[in-house]
Design a protein around this motif. Structure first.
Motif, PDB file in Angstrom:
ATOM      1  N   THR A 159      13.564   1.366   8.938  1.00 16.60           N
ATOM      2  CA  THR A 159      13.711   2.463   7.972  1.00 16.60           C
ATOM      3  C   THR A 159      12.373   2.994   7.481  1.00 16.60           C
ATOM      4  OG1 THR A 159      13.957   0.792   6.232  1.00 16.60           O
ATOM      5  CG2 THR A 159      15.981   1.707   7.179  1.00 16.60           C
ATOM      6  N   SER A 160      11.288   2.280   7.731  1.00 20.48           N
ATOM      7  CA  SER A 160       9.969   2.712   7.254  1.00 20.48           C
ATOM      8  C   SER A 160       9.175   3.474   8.299  1.00 20.48           C
ATOM      9  CB  SER A 160       9.152   1.495   6.799  1.00 20.48           C
ATOM     10  OG  SER A 160       9.813   0.782   5.786  1.00 20.48           O
ATOM     11  N   LEU A 161       9.704   3.613   9.509  1.00 17.48           N
ATOM     12  CA  LEU A 161       8.929   4.206  10.597  1.00 17.48           C
ATOM     13  C   LEU A 161       8.567   5.662  10.337  1.00 17.48           C
ATOM     14  CD1 LEU A 161      10.381   2.797  13.932  1.00 17.48           C
ATOM     15  CD2 LEU A 161       8.128   2.425  12.933  1.00 17.48           C
ATOM     16  N   ASP A 162       9.492   6.424   9.761  1.00 18.34           N
ATOM     17  CA  ASP A 162       9.213   7.846   9.528  1.00 18.34           C
ATOM     18  C   ASP A 162       7.961   8.030   8.682  1.00 18.34           C
ATOM     19  OD1 ASP A 162      11.369   8.577  11.018  1.00 18.34           O
ATOM     20  OD2 ASP A 162      12.690   8.961   9.312  1.00 18.34           O
ATOM     21  N   THR A 203      -4.740   4.869  16.681  1.00 18.31           N
ATOM     22  CA  THR A 203      -5.482   3.695  16.226  1.00 18.31           C
ATOM     23  C   THR A 203      -4.575   2.745  15.457  1.00 18.31           C
ATOM     24  OG1 THR A 203      -6.132   4.891  14.229  1.00 18.31           O
ATOM     25  CG2 THR A 203      -7.670   4.911  16.091  1.00 18.31           C
ATOM     26  N   ALA A 204      -3.261   2.914  15.615  1.00 21.15           N
ATOM     27  CA  ALA A 204      -2.304   2.067  14.907  1.00 21.15           C
ATOM     28  C   ALA A 204      -1.106   1.797  15.812  1.00 21.15           C
ATOM     29  CB  ALA A 204      -1.852   2.724  13.603  1.00 21.15           C
ATOM     30  N   ASP A 205      -0.434   0.707  15.538  1.00 20.31           N
ATOM     31  CA  ASP A 205       0.773   0.340  16.273  1.00 20.31           C
ATOM     32  C   ASP A 205       1.684  -0.375  15.282  1.00 20.31           C
ATOM     33  OD1 ASP A 205       2.625  -0.017  18.266  1.00 20.31           O
ATOM     34  OD2 ASP A 205       1.249  -1.002  19.648  1.00 20.31           O
ATOM     35  N   TYR A 206       2.873  -0.746  15.721  1.00 22.86           N
ATOM     36  CA  TYR A 206       3.803  -1.409  14.810  1.00 22.86           C
ATOM     37  C   TYR A 206       4.653  -2.419  15.563  1.00 22.86           C
ATOM     38  CZ  TYR A 206       7.487   1.551  16.768  1.00 22.86           C
ATOM     39  OH  TYR A 206       8.373   2.159  17.623  1.00 22.86           O
ATOM     40  N   VAL A 207       5.177  -3.395  14.811  1.00 19.07           N
ATOM     41  CA  VAL A 207       6.168  -4.349  15.297  1.00 19.07           C
ATOM     42  C   VAL A 207       7.306  -4.345  14.286  1.00 19.07           C
ATOM     43  CG1 VAL A 207       6.685  -6.763  15.809  1.00 19.07           C
ATOM     44  CG2 VAL A 207       4.479  -5.796  16.484  1.00 19.07           C
ATOM     45  N   LEU A 230       0.831  -1.198   0.000  1.00 15.16           N
ATOM     46  CA  LEU A 230       0.000   0.000   0.000  1.00 15.16           C
ATOM     47  C   LEU A 230       0.868   1.251   0.000  1.00 15.16           C
ATOM     48  CD1 LEU A 230      -2.613  -1.107   2.657  1.00 15.16           C
ATOM     49  CD2 LEU A 230      -2.966  -0.953   0.208  1.00 15.16           C
ATOM     50  N   ASP A 231       0.472   2.225  -0.785  1.00 18.06           N
ATOM     51  CA  ASP A 231       1.172   3.502  -0.790  1.00 18.06           C
ATOM     52  C   ASP A 231       0.575   4.398   0.296  1.00 18.06           C
ATOM     53  OD1 ASP A 231      -1.285   4.198  -1.788  1.00 18.06           O
ATOM     54  OD2 ASP A 231      -0.576   4.471  -3.848  1.00 18.06           O
ATOM     55  N   LEU A 232       0.983   5.656   0.334  1.00 18.83           N
ATOM     56  CA  LEU A 232       0.509   6.555   1.386  1.00 18.83           C
ATOM     57  C   LEU A 232      -1.002   6.730   1.355  1.00 18.83           C
ATOM     58  CD1 LEU A 232       3.278   9.300   1.392  1.00 18.83           C
ATOM     59  CD2 LEU A 232       3.017   7.326   2.900  1.00 18.83           C
ATOM     60  N   ALA A 233      -1.566   6.745   0.151  1.00 18.97           N
ATOM     61  CA  ALA A 233      -3.023   6.872   0.058  1.00 18.97           C
ATOM     62  C   ALA A 233      -3.704   5.639   0.653  1.00 18.97           C
ATOM     63  CB  ALA A 233      -3.435   7.061  -1.404  1.00 18.97           C
ATOM     64  N   GLY A 234      -3.097   4.494   0.433  1.00 19.03           N
ATOM     65  CA  GLY A 234      -3.657   3.278   1.008  1.00 19.03           C
ATOM     66  C   GLY A 234      -3.592   3.283   2.521  1.00 19.03           C
ATOM     67  N   TRP A 270       0.272   8.190  10.892  1.00 17.27           N
ATOM     68  CA  TRP A 270      -0.818   7.291  11.239  1.00 17.27           C
ATOM     69  C   TRP A 270      -0.657   6.724  12.642  1.00 17.27           C
ATOM     70  CZ3 TRP A 270       1.362   7.909   6.506  1.00 17.27           C
ATOM     71  CH2 TRP A 270       0.507   8.420   5.529  1.00 17.27           C
ATOM     72  N   LEU A 271       0.575   6.505  13.048  1.00 12.77           N
ATOM     73  CA  LEU A 271       0.812   5.999  14.397  1.00 12.77           C
ATOM     74  C   LEU A 271       0.374   7.015  15.444  1.00 12.77           C
ATOM     75  CD1 LEU A 271       4.342   4.395  13.905  1.00 12.77           C
ATOM     76  CD2 LEU A 271       2.146   3.210  14.061  1.00 12.77           C
ATOM     77  N   SER A 272       0.493   8.286  15.118  1.00 16.97           N
ATOM     78  CA  SER A 272       0.142   9.331  16.079  1.00 16.97           C
ATOM     79  C   SER A 272      -1.356   9.452  16.302  1.00 16.97           C
ATOM     80  CB  SER A 272       0.697  10.686  15.601  1.00 16.97           C
ATOM     81  OG  SER A 272       0.088  11.077  14.375  1.00 16.97           O
ATOM     82  N   LEU A 273      -2.165   8.804  15.461  1.00 17.09           N
ATOM     83  CA  LEU A 273      -3.618   8.898  15.611  1.00 17.09           C
ATOM     84  C   LEU A 273      -4.136   8.049  16.764  1.00 17.09           C
ATOM     85  CD1 LEU A 273      -4.705   8.731  11.850  1.00 17.09           C
ATOM     86  CD2 LEU A 273      -4.552  10.760  13.302  1.00 17.09           C
TER      87      LEU A 273
END
Length: 218
Positions: free
Chosen positions: A66-69, A79-83, A44-48, A74-77
């Motif tokens: 390297t993809s965190l930036d 409603t999202a998290d990451y591993v 998915l791109d940024l629009a996705g 979206w993480l700041s909303l």
């Protein structure tokens, strides 16, 4: 692998391996949580990502450092998290539980000893990384655990040493035959120590897991 482990942990899952497939699933069904690998084919791109962030389901990103930036908006909303990769399944399960709890979704009902891969009185629980043979909990090393899991995923199927090496150590982790034989012997002593044997040898071909008489041993 992630979908399989989540299903073993008691979750109902559906998966897609491409962007088009993921978007089709999102359009067709309602989900309590979306797990997205940012390195999937035609990711998915940024629009996705924006579409996911605006949806009703929280999103768990599986990503490289390297993809965190690019994910920060979206993480700041909240409603999202990451591993981060390399992935560790206990961490993924913990993040999934937190996101679902925040959403108010009920976790799957399961008991520690009866969820996972089962053959007779042998139980492997991926959620807790524990193994039992009857009432006896087995103390397995991570490598022994991966080997047993590989055999349980292919019940009754003879697996060659090459197949075992690929499943236990990965595509680039080939091991010598004597290493695999030693690992099989250690696992056999733990699994079959006080019960009818489940781990068998098909001489010249490989190893298989299941009830019945073994054909030779190593």
């Amino acid at each position: 692998m992630v979908l399989e482990r989540l299903e073993l942990a008691g979750y109902q899952v559906a998966g897609a391996s491409t962007r088009a497939g993921a978007l089709a699933l999102l359009a067709a069904e309602r989900f309590d949580l979306v797990i997205l690998d940012t390195l999937m084919p035609d990711a998915l791109d940024l629009a996705g990502y924006q579409r996911l962030a605006e949806g009703s389901a929280p999103v768990l990103f599986l990503t490289e450092p390297t993809s965190l930036d690019g994910l920060c908006p979206w993480l700041s909303l909240g409603t999202a998290d990451y591993v981060l990769k390399p992935l560790r399944m206990p961490e993924i399960l913990a993040r999934v539980q937190v996101l679902l709890h925040d959403r108010g979704a009920e976790p799957p009902e399961r008991t520690p000893r009866h969820t996972g891969l089962i053959m007779g009185d042998l139980v492997l629980n991926d959620a807790t990384c524990q193994v039992w043979r009857g009432p006896r909990e087995l103390c397995l090393s991570p490598t022994e655990y991966r080997l047993l899991r590989c055999l349980l995923l292919h019940p009754g199927q003879v697996l060659s040493k090459e197949q075992i090496s690929r499943n236990v150590w990965g595509e680039d982790g080939a091991r010598a035959d004597n290493t695999i034989e030693s690992l099989i012997s250690r696992l056999r002593r733990k699994v079959d120590r006080e019960a009818p044997p489940l781990i068998h040898t098909r001489k010249g071909f490989g190893y298989w897991l299941g009830p019945g008489e073994g054909v030779g041993s190593q």
